[in-house]
Design a protein around this motif. Structure first.
Motif, PDB file in Angstrom:
ATOM      1  N   SER A 161      44.358 -35.208  76.054  1.00 25.99           N
ATOM      2  CA  SER A 161      45.252 -34.782  74.993  1.00 25.99           C
ATOM      3  C   SER A 161      44.743 -35.134  73.682  1.00 25.99           C
ATOM      4  CB  SER A 161      46.736 -34.987  75.038  1.00 25.99           C
ATOM      5  OG  SER A 161      47.299 -34.549  76.122  1.00 25.99           O
ATOM      6  N   LEU A 162      44.576 -36.477  73.436  1.00 25.73           N
ATOM      7  CA  LEU A 162      44.153 -37.138  71.978  1.00 25.73           C
ATOM      8  C   LEU A 162      42.830 -36.865  71.902  1.00 25.73           C
ATOM      9  CD1 LEU A 162      45.752 -40.643  72.331  1.00 25.73           C
ATOM     10  CD2 LEU A 162      46.298 -38.798  70.741  1.00 25.73           C
ATOM     11  N   TRP A 163      41.700 -36.467  72.769  1.00 26.03           N
ATOM     12  CA  TRP A 163      40.384 -36.210  72.734  1.00 26.03           C
ATOM     13  C   TRP A 163      40.536 -34.652  72.291  1.00 26.03           C
ATOM     14  CZ3 TRP A 163      36.272 -38.772  71.755  1.00 26.03           C
ATOM     15  CH2 TRP A 163      36.181 -39.904  72.494  1.00 26.03           C
ATOM     16  N   LEU A 164      41.381 -34.084  72.801  1.00 24.18           N
ATOM     17  CA  LEU A 164      41.476 -32.415  72.400  1.00 24.18           C
ATOM     18  C   LEU A 164      41.815 -32.320  71.041  1.00 24.18           C
ATOM     19  CD1 LEU A 164      40.956 -29.934  74.080  1.00 24.18           C
ATOM     20  CD2 LEU A 164      43.372 -29.827  74.385  1.00 24.18           C
ATOM     21  N   VAL A 165      43.040 -33.162  70.542  1.00 27.17           N
ATOM     22  CA  VAL A 165      43.300 -33.068  69.180  1.00 27.17           C
ATOM     23  C   VAL A 165      42.076 -33.674  68.226  1.00 27.17           C
ATOM     24  CG1 VAL A 165      44.770 -34.293  67.524  1.00 27.17           C
ATOM     25  CG2 VAL A 165      45.739 -33.313  69.668  1.00 27.17           C
ATOM     26  N   TYR A 166      41.481 -34.493  68.605  1.00 28.21           N
ATOM     27  CA  TYR A 166      40.155 -35.079  67.699  1.00 28.21           C
ATOM     28  C   TYR A 166      39.190 -33.952  67.846  1.00 28.21           C
ATOM     29  CZ  TYR A 166      36.232 -38.194  66.759  1.00 28.21           C
ATOM     30  OH  TYR A 166      35.266 -38.599  66.319  1.00 28.21           O
ATOM     31  N   GLY A 167      38.943 -33.232  69.001  1.00 25.28           N
ATOM     32  CA  GLY A 167      37.907 -32.109  68.842  1.00 25.28           C
ATOM     33  C   GLY A 167      38.378 -31.044  67.907  1.00 25.28           C
ATOM     34  N   LEU A 168      39.710 -30.911  67.901  1.00 27.84           N
ATOM     35  CA  LEU A 168      40.319 -29.809  67.147  1.00 27.84           C
ATOM     36  C   LEU A 168      40.010 -30.134  65.523  1.00 27.84           C
ATOM     37  CD1 LEU A 168      43.539 -28.554  68.695  1.00 27.84           C
ATOM     38  CD2 LEU A 168      41.813 -27.147  68.271  1.00 27.84           C
ATOM     39  N   MET A 169      40.260 -31.378  65.453  1.00 25.42           N
ATOM     40  CA  MET A 169      40.234 -31.909  63.775  1.00 25.42           C
ATOM     41  C   MET A 169      38.827 -31.852  63.451  1.00 25.42           C
ATOM     42  SD  MET A 169      42.893 -35.151  64.255  1.00 25.42           S
ATOM     43  CE  MET A 169      42.879 -35.730  62.714  1.00 25.42           C
TER      44      MET A 169
END
Length: 163
Positions: free
Chosen positions: A112-120
């Protein structure tokens, strides 16, 4: 705008502070910048380099960024696909007794955190690979946490051939 001394005792030049906290000379090429200490370095353009690859790393690779990209792509595929056999086994056997809910909960949080990082960053390779991993690991976690009857119903909807 800041008035500073040029490198190697050259006459002072006009510099401006960049958004990254370093300085660039007015009118200089956009691919270089001067740090606060006055040392020159290459500024990485995100469109040309994968996330996390610095100029130092590129030069250490001997400029062979293509080989690094291929290796990274293969590692991404292997990591992403690694959850599929476990998910399929859970569907086929309906058995999750040997799987750790804590491990999968931490894994789901990590993806989930990697996904947020990718979105950012707006980095679609991070979004796709970590999105797939998140879906598969979240499915496994859900199957671990479901009651036996609910687990059976989910597995039956995905693989109706099993009795």
């Amino acid at each position: 705008m800041i008035r500073g001394v040029g490198a190697r005792g050259n006459p002072p030049c006009k510099r401006q502070k960049t958004t990254h906290g370093s300085f660039s000379r007015i009118g200089e090429r956009p691919d270089t910048q001067e740090t606060v200490t006055g040392k020159r370095r290459l500024r990485i353009q995100h469109a040309h380099h994968p996330a996390g690859v610095s100029a130092t790393m590129t030069s250490r690779l001997g400029g062979n960024l293509q080989l690094a990209s291929i290796t990274g792509g293969l590692a991404t595929i292997a990591s992403t696909v690694s959850f599929a056999p476990q998910a399929w086994r859970v569907i086929k056997t309906r058995d999750t007794r040997d799987l750790s809910a804590g491990t999968y909960a931490i894994t789901v949080c990590g993806f989930s955190l990697w996904l947020v990082y990718g979105l950012m960053l707006g980095a679609w390779p991070l979004l796709v690979s970590n999105g797939v991993c998140l879906l598969l690991s979240a499915f496994i976690l859900a199957m671990i946490l479901l009651s036996p009857a609910a687990k059976q119903a989910v597995a039956d909807s995905l693989d109706p051939e099993m009795e």
